[in-house]
Design a protein around this motif. Structure first.
Motif, short mmCIF file in Angstrom:
data_model
loop_
_atom_site.label_atom_id
_atom_site.label_comp_id
_atom_site.label_asym_id
_atom_site.label_seq_id
_atom_site.Cartn_x
_atom_site.Cartn_y
_atom_site.Cartn_z
N THR A 1 -1.83 3.55 7.71
CA THR A 1 -2.72 3.64 6.55
C THR A 1 -3.18 5.08 6.34
N GLN B 1 -1.95 2.59 -5.20
CA GLN B 1 -1.76 1.68 -4.07
C GLN B 1 -2.62 2.09 -2.86
N VAL B 2 -3.55 3.01 -3.07
CA VAL B 2 -4.47 3.40 -2.00
C VAL B 2 -5.28 2.19 -1.56
N ASP B 3 -5.41 1.99 -0.24
CA ASP B 3 -6.16 0.83 0.24
C ASP B 3 -7.22 1.19 1.29
N PRO C 1 0.82 -1.22 0.00
CA PRO C 1 0.00 0.00 0.00
C PRO C 1 0.85 1.26 0.00
N GLY C 2 0.31 2.28 -0.63
CA GLY C 2 1.01 3.56 -0.70
C GLY C 2 0.14 4.60 -1.36
N THR C 3 0.74 5.52 -2.05
CA THR C 3 -0.02 6.57 -2.71
C THR C 3 -0.48 6.12 -4.08
N LYS D 1 -0.23 7.14 4.95
CA LYS D 1 0.47 6.80 3.73
C LYS D 1 -0.40 6.31 2.57
N SER D 2 -1.54 5.69 2.86
CA SER D 2 -2.24 5.00 1.76
C SER D 2 -3.75 5.18 1.78
#
Length: 438
Positions: free
Chosen positions: A381, A313-315, A308-310, A384-385
């Motif tokens: 989360t 990869q948004v979760d 997950p990330g930006t 970051k995501s």
């Protein structure tokens, strides 16, 4: 009497017409309609496993506020299935509470009605200043560039909760990081006679939260940059289909979950019926239903690939609850005192511990309770995501129309009707046609 823009009235009318339940209007009298500075009416959202749980959490704090200020707070906990309709009715009738909880995703829509007190610098100063709140929470308080329509109260993020014993019995050594891994693990779990993933197909809000995340993972948005609904672009169609296909094609969501509503999937997970659950800050809810923390693990929601990330990869959506004040309260001073109390460092620690959420007030996050492993996943989360749902005036209509489209697609899947790219696009086209025209 406050003025309401004509466009916003049309939007509210549309949302009321589309809402799933006709729950009637707000309270028959405004919380301060007797002009008494010693009373307030507060509508709280249903955060716990039941309305009774919320009353047990909140009433001692309201009693504390009364002891400090002499102001009695009349509490009503409103179910999520009714809350938006109740608020929208109150914005048009003028009959509602003094202070209320709103889903943070509704902030821009309710801001457009003109019914809520704007949180300008002067009002923020009354509760200790805007800088007390973390940026991610402030990002879901209304349209960017305008004074917020509400202040953050609870911050939450989605996570994947998994039953450790079911995983061990199926030979699954770690939680899935991608959707392909989740489906593959699901086959192993089903071989042991367990259901895989809980969902709530008739819960419109849950549907929106999940398809929004899938949309981000497909690089898609539900609105154009100028705020027009764009529900039928290829990315959105693919996102909605992938979510519904967890039932229709991949068979990891039980068909019976197409009819599930608020908290039913949490109950199944707590009872050990399903191996996994996608939920917002679920620890307190699970505890109240008898599930101990050592029985489950918590991990980030899966993504298409990688971690997950930006971006894609948004979760999670930036989940949470905001606290708002109606402009037509007859006890503005008391309402401001109540918001200050609820967002104070001490109350933020108490309430967010009870609900297993994260304080949107930065100073309260230093409490050890919010550095535990489970909360660490949620905080990471959010940092970051997670992405905020569209902060546009038509957001609540988007939730109703698209969430209902997903509900209907789950019903198709449960009934054995084919869920195809064309059928998904047709449902989304119908949803888009129900949106207010610009």
């Amino acid at each position: 009497m406050r003025s309401i823009r004509a466009a916003a009235v049309g939007a509210v009318t549309m949302s009321l017409a589309l809402a799933a339940s006709a729950c009637g209007g707000g309270s028959s009298t405004n919380g301060g309609s007797d002009d008494s500075p010693k009373t307030l009416t507060y509508w709280a959202s249903n955060q716990g496993a039941s309305i009774e749980v919320d009353k047990k959490v909140l009433q001692p704090e309201l009693d504390k506020f009364q002891k400090q200020t002499g102001i009695k707070v009349n509490l009503e906990v409103v179910p999520w299935s009714d809350l938006l309709n109740r608020i929208l009715t109150a914005t048009t009738s003028g009959q509602g509470p003094d202070v209320l909880n709103i889903g943070n995703t509704w902030s821009a829509s309710l801001q457009a009605t003109g019914a809520l007190v704007p949180w300008d610098a002067k009002n923020f100063d009354k509760i200790g200043g805007k800088s007390r709140f973390v940026d991610s929470a402030l990002g879901s308080t209304g349209v960017q560039g305008k004074d917020p329509a509400a202040v953050p109260l609870y911050s939450m993020a989605y996570a994947l909760y998994y039953n450790k014993q079911i995983f061990a019995d199926a030979g699954v050594s770690q939680p899935p990081a991608t959707w392909d891994e989740l489906v593959a693990d699901g086959k192993k779990i089903q071989q042991k006679g367990k259901q895989v993933l809980g969902a709530e197909g008739s819960n419109v809000s849950e549907n929106i939260h999940h398809v929004f995340v899938f949309g981000k993972q497909h690089g898609a948005d539900f609105f154009t940059p100028d705020g027009k609904a764009d529900f039928t672009n290829d990315g959105v169609v693919a996102a909605v289909k992938q979510y519904v296909d967890l039932m229709a094609k991949d068979k990891v969501i039980p068909v019976g979950n197409a009819e599930y509503a608020q908290n039913q999937s949490v109950s199944d997970f707590a009872k050990g019926k399903t191996a996994m659950l996608l939920w917002q800050s679920a620890a307190a809810n699970l505890k109240s239903q008898g599930m101990s923390e050592d029985q489950y693990g918590i991990a980030p929601v899966p993504v298409q690939s990688g971690t997950p990330g930006t971006g894609a990869q948004v979760d999670s959506m930036v989940a949470g609850i905001n606290l708002a004040v109606f402009k037509n309260t007859h006890n503005m001073d008391g309402a401001m005192k109540f918001v200050k109390f609820m967002t104070s460092d001490d109350e933020q620690k108490i309430l967010n511990k009870e609900y297993s959420s994260i304080p949107p007030v930065g100073a309260a996050q230093s409490d050890p309770a919010f550095t535990a492993p489970a909360n660490a996943v949620l905080k990471d989360t959010l940092a970051k995501s997670a992405a905020a749902l569209p902060q546009v005036a038509d957001e609540s209509q988007f939730e109703t129309t698209v969430g209902t489209a997903v509900k209907e697609l789950f019903a198709d899947a449960a009934a054995g009707r084919a869920v195809t790219t064309d059928s998904v696009k047709a449902k989304l086209q119908k949803a888009q046609q129900q949106m207010p025209t610009k």
